[in-house]
Design an enzyme around this catalytic site. Structure first.
Site, PDB file in Angstrom:
ATOM      1  N   TYR A 182     -16.400  48.055  -3.873  1.00  0.00           N
ATOM      2  CA  TYR A 182     -16.587  46.701  -3.350  1.00  0.00           C
ATOM      3  C   TYR A 182     -18.024  46.402  -2.961  1.00  0.00           C
ATOM      4  O   TYR A 182     -18.313  45.298  -2.495  1.00  0.00           O
ATOM      5  CB  TYR A 182     -15.654  46.432  -2.166  1.00  0.00           C
ATOM      6  CG  TYR A 182     -15.621  47.506  -1.103  1.00  0.00           C
ATOM      7  CD1 TYR A 182     -16.629  47.619  -0.159  1.00  0.00           C
ATOM      8  CD2 TYR A 182     -14.560  48.393  -1.034  1.00  0.00           C
ATOM      9  CE1 TYR A 182     -16.591  48.595   0.812  1.00  0.00           C
ATOM     10  CE2 TYR A 182     -14.508  49.379  -0.066  1.00  0.00           C
ATOM     11  CZ  TYR A 182     -15.528  49.474   0.866  1.00  0.00           C
ATOM     12  OH  TYR A 182     -15.483  50.452   1.833  1.00  0.00           O
ATOM     13  N   LYS A 183     -18.938  47.347  -3.158  1.00  0.00           N
ATOM     14  CA  LYS A 183     -20.339  47.095  -2.845  1.00  0.00           C
ATOM     15  C   LYS A 183     -21.052  46.634  -4.121  1.00  0.00           C
ATOM     16  O   LYS A 183     -20.869  45.522  -4.575  1.00  0.00           O
ATOM     17  CB  LYS A 183     -20.972  48.349  -2.237  1.00  0.00           C
ATOM     18  CG  LYS A 183     -20.302  48.839  -0.953  1.00  0.00           C
ATOM     19  CD  LYS A 183     -21.031  50.012  -0.373  1.00  0.00           C
ATOM     20  CE  LYS A 183     -20.256  50.694   0.757  1.00  0.00           C
ATOM     21  NZ  LYS A 183     -19.931  49.829   1.884  1.00  0.00           N
ATOM     22  N   ARG A 228     -30.215  45.504   8.044  1.00  0.00           N
ATOM     23  CA  ARG A 228     -30.064  45.993   6.663  1.00  0.00           C
ATOM     24  C   ARG A 228     -30.080  44.819   5.695  1.00  0.00           C
ATOM     25  O   ARG A 228     -29.391  43.817   5.900  1.00  0.00           O
ATOM     26  CB  ARG A 228     -28.742  46.758   6.485  1.00  0.00           C
ATOM     27  CG  ARG A 228     -28.655  48.079   7.170  1.00  0.00           C
ATOM     28  CD  ARG A 228     -27.532  48.938   6.592  1.00  0.00           C
ATOM     29  NE  ARG A 228     -26.323  48.181   6.270  1.00  0.00           N
ATOM     30  CZ  ARG A 228     -25.258  48.698   5.652  1.00  0.00           C
ATOM     31  NH1 ARG A 228     -25.261  49.960   5.278  1.00  0.00           N
ATOM     32  NH2 ARG A 228     -24.200  47.959   5.408  1.00  0.00           N
ATOM     33  N   ASP A 233     -20.699  61.521  -2.208  1.00  0.00           N
ATOM     34  CA  ASP A 233     -20.231  60.172  -1.915  1.00  0.00           C
ATOM     35  C   ASP A 233     -21.254  59.204  -2.506  1.00  0.00           C
ATOM     36  O   ASP A 233     -22.415  59.197  -2.103  1.00  0.00           O
ATOM     37  CB  ASP A 233     -20.121  59.978  -0.396  1.00  0.00           C
ATOM     38  CG  ASP A 233     -19.582  58.604  -0.002  1.00  0.00           C
ATOM     39  OD1 ASP A 233     -19.841  57.627  -0.732  1.00  0.00           O
ATOM     40  OD2 ASP A 233     -18.921  58.506   1.041  1.00  0.00           O
ATOM     41  N   PHE A 293     -21.739  58.702   6.751  1.00  0.00           N
ATOM     42  CA  PHE A 293     -20.923  57.596   7.243  1.00  0.00           C
ATOM     43  C   PHE A 293     -19.793  58.196   8.084  1.00  0.00           C
ATOM     44  O   PHE A 293     -19.178  59.185   7.682  1.00  0.00           O
ATOM     45  CB  PHE A 293     -20.354  56.804   6.057  1.00  0.00           C
ATOM     46  CG  PHE A 293     -19.632  55.560   6.457  1.00  0.00           C
ATOM     47  CD1 PHE A 293     -20.333  54.442   6.890  1.00  0.00           C
ATOM     48  CD2 PHE A 293     -18.254  55.490   6.410  1.00  0.00           C
ATOM     49  CE1 PHE A 293     -19.672  53.282   7.258  1.00  0.00           C
ATOM     50  CE2 PHE A 293     -17.577  54.343   6.781  1.00  0.00           C
ATOM     51  CZ  PHE A 293     -18.281  53.233   7.205  1.00  0.00           C
TER      52      PHE A 293
END
Length: 395
Positions: A221-222, A370, A196, A127
């Protein structure tokens, strides 16, 4: 054809041991497949936030640091996250953003590696923010930065390598990297492994302790559904904690924070990962959101995730005209996270059209659709409908 797949979806949902968890989230008739970017709202969060604002802050005010447990929230909530990533208590502290925690972990790892090791290896597919932080950490520590594909890490690491920063799941493709094997390869070279977990925690087993991971970071938050901008977390393996030297030694990480000493003396354990005053409102919203995990098996979540992915791909093949999409997510279970990514020439426009029809995923440049599969609230009827609408949109 649609009736047969819809019937199978209904049967699969009826047999799903996790199906009842859907009621613990605020959902509507939209098919929400973007939980790998922002998880759905837990029904327990609004009431908890209202209590924090009106009673804990509004009435108790400063007393809440002790009486409401605010001061200990980073490590208390860290212990709630711990079983979801295979960690024993006392190794995770919650606070700051993922980027800040990547910086702490990576610079801390270089310092732990010691003299003679002047290279940071970073996941070349990472990322972007992780890459930016790794480049800055390299400049600050005098290290060379070496981007490599995760599969090439065993051959890339050597006696100069201080730390390796890897993503457990590729955010574009959903590819799951081999954490046990790559961690072992990093250790064989005498370096430290920093992982990560943003796209894996809450979706599949991680087993940090079992595989000897040194440091790890992740957002909440995912798949952990902590809310927009909810605080991230930092894992420091117990055996490294006494030597962990954070590059951000804030007053909250001091052994005696209210002693106001000019000399920094680090706290014991994971508390060394703290920096400044905890972000209480978002942190306690996260704590409420994590309650949905009480009694939930991560292995069961993983099994449903894989089943959802298999069924979705089968439906896509059945519904979508040939040649319009191509899955870039590995079909092998051992190599798949909890999302399905489809390559589509006009992906940005297609996703807008899907959202307009009540199927919410997301788009990643230049050509990736996605679809995040959050097993706590996504069902088989959801993915069947998503594939059917995708087929109609592309037809």
């Amino acid at each position: 054809m649609s009736e047969s797949y819809a019937g199978r979806a209904a049967a699969l949902d009826a047999a799903d041991e996790l199906a009842a968890l859907r009621k613990q989230f605020v959902l509507d008739d939209v098919v929400y497949l973007d939980g790998n970017s922002l998880g759905a709202l837990s029904v327990s969060v609004p009431g908890r936030v209202d209590d924090v604002v009106r009673r804990q802050w509004g009435e108790l005010r400063i007393r809440s640091w002790e009486e409401s447990g605010w001061w200990a929230a980073p490590e208390r909530i860290g212990d709630r996250v711990a079983p979801l990533v295979g960690a024993a208590p006392g190794q995770i502290v919650v606070g700051d953003s993922t980027s800040v925690n990547v910086f702490k972990a990576l610079v801390g790892a270089v310092r732990l590696a010691g003299a003679g090791r002047d290279e940071i290896v970073v996941d070349a597919t990472t990322f972007p923010s992780d890459g930016y932080i790794a480049a800055s950490a390299a400049r600050l520590t005098g290290c060379a930065l070496r981007p490599v594909e995760p599969s090439a890490v065993p051959d890339a690491v050597g006696p100069r390598t201080a730390a390796v920063l890897l993503n457990h799941v590729d955010y574009r493709t959903g590819r799951l990297h081999d954490l046990p094997a790559l961690t072992a390869a990093v250790h064989a070279a005498g370096a430290l492994a920093v992982w990560d977990l943003c796209h894996s925690a809450g979706a599949l087993p991680v087993d940090l302790d079992a595989h000897g991971v040194d440091l790890a970071v992740g957002c909440t938050y995912k798949y952990l559904n902590g809310g927009p901008g909810s605080p991230a977390y930092l894992y420091v393996r117990t055996g490294l904690q006494e030597r962990f030297d954070s590059p951000l030694p804030g007053w909250n990480a001091h052994t005696d924070p209210f002693g106001m000493s000019a000399e920094f003396i680090p706290a014991q354990g994971a508390l060394r990962g703290r920096v400044g005053t905890p972000d209480i409102l978002s942190m306690l919203a996260l704590e409420a959101a994590l309650e949905v995990w009480d009694g939930v098996s991560v292995d069961a979540v993983r099994a449903k995730s894989l089943a959802l992915g298999d069924f979705f791909l089968e439906c896509v093949e059945a519904y979508v005209p040939g040649g319009r999409v191509e899955s870039v997510t590995p079909s092998a279970h051992a190599e798949r996270g909890s999302q399905v990514s489809l390559r589509c020439a006009d992906a940005g426009d297609v996703m807008k059209r899907l959202i307009a029809r009540g199927v919410v995923g997301d788009f990643r440049t230049p050509d990736i659709l996605r679809f995040g599969l959050t097993p706590l609230y996504v069902g088989f009827a959801d993915v069947e409908r998503a594939a059917r609408v995708l087929g109609e949109t592309l037809g």
